[in-house]
Write an enzyme that holds these catalytic residues in place. Structure first.
Site, PDB file in Angstrom:
ATOM      1  N   LYS A   1       1.148  -1.446   0.313  1.00 42.21           N
ATOM      2  CA  LYS A   1       0.041   0.176  -0.091  1.00 42.21           C
ATOM      3  C   LYS A   1       1.123   1.365  -0.324  1.00 42.21           C
ATOM      4  CE  LYS A   1      -4.353   1.132   0.075  1.00 42.21           C
ATOM      5  NZ  LYS A   1      -5.765   0.283  -0.074  1.00 42.21           N
TER       6      LYS A   1
ATOM      7  N   ASP B   1      -6.555   4.493  -4.571  1.00 42.04           N
ATOM      8  CA  ASP B   1      -7.725   3.821  -3.595  1.00 42.04           C
ATOM      9  C   ASP B   1      -8.213   5.232  -3.193  1.00 42.04           C
ATOM     10  OD1 ASP B   1      -7.733   2.116  -1.110  1.00 42.04           O
ATOM     11  OD2 ASP B   1      -7.625   4.370  -0.529  1.00 42.04           O
TER      12      ASP B   1
ATOM     13  N   GLY C   1     -20.088   7.572   1.637  1.00 40.97           N
ATOM     14  CA  GLY C   1     -19.422   7.262   1.015  1.00 40.97           C
ATOM     15  C   GLY C   1     -19.741   8.026  -0.997  1.00 40.97           C
ATOM     16  N   PHE C   2     -19.554   8.202  -1.553  1.00 40.22           N
ATOM     17  CA  PHE C   2     -20.406   8.965  -2.590  1.00 40.22           C
ATOM     18  C   PHE C   2     -18.969   8.295  -3.946  1.00 40.22           C
ATOM     19  CE2 PHE C   2     -18.407  13.029  -3.627  1.00 40.22           C
ATOM     20  CZ  PHE C   2     -17.839  13.272  -2.203  1.00 40.22           C
ATOM     21  N   GLY C   3     -18.145   8.310  -3.623  1.00 41.11           N
ATOM     22  CA  GLY C   3     -16.553   7.773  -4.543  1.00 41.11           C
ATOM     23  C   GLY C   3     -17.305   6.320  -5.191  1.00 41.11           C
ATOM     24  N   ASN C   4     -16.162   6.197  -5.834  1.00 44.28           N
ATOM     25  CA  ASN C   4     -15.741   4.873  -6.896  1.00 44.28           C
ATOM     26  C   ASN C   4     -16.986   3.842  -5.993  1.00 44.28           C
ATOM     27  OD1 ASN C   4     -15.546   5.253  -9.963  1.00 44.28           O
ATOM     28  ND2 ASN C   4     -12.933   4.780  -9.227  1.00 44.28           N
TER      29      ASN C   4
HETATM   30  O1  2IT Z   1      -8.008  -1.351  -1.256  1.00 42.28           O
HETATM   31  C1  2IT Z   1      -8.004  -2.398  -2.083  1.00 42.28           C
HETATM   32  O2  2IT Z   1      -8.091  -3.274  -2.464  1.00 42.28           O
HETATM   33  C2  2IT Z   1      -7.930  -0.629  -3.384  1.00 42.28           C
HETATM   34  N1  2IT Z   1      -7.284   0.387  -3.095  1.00 42.28           N
HETATM   35  C3  2IT Z   1      -7.618  -1.568  -4.233  1.00 42.28           C
HETATM   36  C4  2IT Z   1      -5.964  -2.000  -4.518  1.00 42.28           C
HETATM   37  C5  2IT Z   1      -5.705  -2.746  -6.811  1.00 42.28           C
HETATM   38  O3  2IT Z   1      -4.298  -2.840  -6.521  1.00 42.28           O
HETATM   39  O4  2IT Z   1      -6.322  -2.323  -7.543  1.00 42.28           O
END
Ligand code: 2IT
Length: 445
Positions: free
Chosen positions: A124, A164, A235-238
């Site tokens: 991450k 993310d 939330g309201f994103g993707n």
């Molecule tokens: O929390 C997650 O699994 C993501 N933000 C996606 C990570 C990814 O490599 O697609």
């Protein structure tokens, strides 16, 4: 392994890293029994090797804003564990991002990625940069400066970042563009790319879609379906958008979305052009949901409140960590909630999870429910290696199959004597066993 002793040592080494310590404790408590039944884990000291990241890369990101001021943010990449594949996980750009939050997310990612059945390790990264209110040019300059540092440490077989919170298609474009320029390679080093330049169809909505496929499987264990159920979403994103779209398609009614400014309650349900409007909200980059309540009739806006006070059948946290508390859980249970599934990462506090378990509410953690996002990233990597571009149907079918498989793994390892499925335990054990056994196979490295 003794959980309290292990945690005490870890707390001593990393005082104040609350989210990270919380995520580790949850996993250790789930796996303690299996771990202690299998002495090969302790003799390889798997726990101490697993709970510390392989490495933490930290760097400064200087950039120039539109008024010619020089700004400095912090950038990070946590390469946590690559026992089963290259480090894989998103980048989060948000002002509260710190080492603890990224370590918790990287740690969770190890087990989540293991559950997907695809060869991906855990990682991450991100920055305390706030994309809110920034111009396109400012976001581009920041992303370019960020990649100028990061590119040395990543690669399609080494470490594959993605998006993310705060990192969507636009940011991925700027990051990938800079990587391509520096490295001279057009490889699949980032996922979530645009579909014209190596991205997979369905990736933008995959986290939300996958979450709903998983929720459908959970309900089926009680001979229930989504049809006619009311749902609150945060939330309201993707993630929220994809979840609202798929839940509505399957006959449920989504009545809330939320932002840092509060939540909107739409008794008629968020469907059709209202779901498209969510995309417009996101595009403003303002991080507020209040405008939704002006755009449609009969919608209430509740300033500074969380959506968990609304009476619903199902609650789906889709925003950030620890946003559903023990008190919220009690309110949801009092209002008759039958299922809570985290499509965000660690959306519920440990106190909330205790309440759901105590009351036998169907509850599943983010590392299982939201794995569809990273799974589809894995499918993007596959397509990039094969130099192919699959159809929407092909990707969606594979995503669906992966989510059903993850559900099956959770049931296999999490079913209790009374038939109740502890999805936290199931996800943690299934994810852990694959990684731990791989680490043993490869020796002490
Ligand atoms: O929390 C997650 O699994 C993501 N933000 C996606 C990570 C990814 O490599 O697609």
């Amino acid at each position: 392994m003794n959980v309290d002793k292990t945690m005490k040592n870890l707390e001593k080494k990393h005082p104040g890293e609350v989210e990270y310590l919380q995520a580790v404790r949850e996993v250790l408590e789930s796996i303690e029994e299996v771990y202690n039944e299998n002495p090969q884990f302790e003799s390889a000291n798997i726990i101490e090797r697993l709970i510390e990241p392989d490495r933490v890369i930290m760097f400064k990101v200087p950039w120039v804003d539109d008024e010619d001021n020089v700004k400095v943010n912090l950038g990070y990449r946590i390469q946590f564990n690559n026992a089963i594949g290259p480090y894989k996980g998103g980048l989060r750009f948000h002002p509260i991002v710190n080492l603890s939050i990224l370590k918790f997310l990287g740690f969770e990612q190890i087990f989540k990625n293991s559950l997907t059945t695809l060869p991906m390790g855990g990682g991450k990264g991100g920055s305390d940069f706030d994309p809110k209110g920034k111009s396109n040019a400012e976001v581009m300059r920041f992303c370019q400066s960020f990649m100028l540092q990061l590119w040395k440490y990543i690669g399609p077989e080494t470490d594959v970042p993605a998006g993310d919170i705060g990192v969507g298609g636009r940011e991925i474009g700027f990051l990938y563009g800079m990587y391509k320029k520096l490295k001279g390679d057009h490889t699949g080093v980032i996922t979530g790319k645009g579909s014209n330049w190596g991205g997979s169809l369905v990736r933008p909505e995959a986290t939300g879609f996958g979450g709903i496929y998983f929720a459908k499987e959970m309900l089926a264990t009680r001979n229930e379906t989504l049809k006619g159920k009311t749902i609150s979403i945060s939330g309201f994103g993707n993630v929220a958008w994809g979840a609202a779209l798929k839940a509505t398609e399957l006959g449920a009614k989504v009545v809330t979305i939320s932002g840092p400014d509060g939540y909107v309650y739409d008794k008629d349900g968020i469907s059709g052009k209202k779901i498209d409007y969510m995309l417009d909200l996101r595009a403003t980059n303002e991080d507020i949901v209040k405008p939704y309540s002006y755009a449609f009739e009969g919608v209430e806006f509740h300033e500074g409140k969380s959506p968990w006070e609304v009476k619903v059948d199902i609650a789906l946290p889709c925003a950030t960590q620890n946003e559903l508390t023990g008190e919220d859980a009690k309110t949801l249970i009092k209002n008759g909630v039958i299922m809570v599934a985290e499509i965000s990462n660690m959306g519920c506090t440990p106190e909330a999870v205790v309440e759901f378990h105590k009351n036998k509410v169907l509850f599943a953690p983010g590392k299982a429910v939201n794995a569809g996002g990273v799974a589809t990233s894995g499918l993007e990597m596959t397509q990039n290696s094969m130099k192919l571009h699959w159809s929407r149907q092909e990707v969606d079918d594979r995503l669906h199959e992966i989510m059903c498989n993850i559900h099956g793994q959770c049931v296999k390892y999490g079913k209790l004597e009374d038939g109740y499925v502890d999805y936290v335990k199931g996800a943690n054990i299934a994810g852990f066993l694959k990684v731990a056994n791989s680490m043993i196979d490869m020796g002490v490295i």
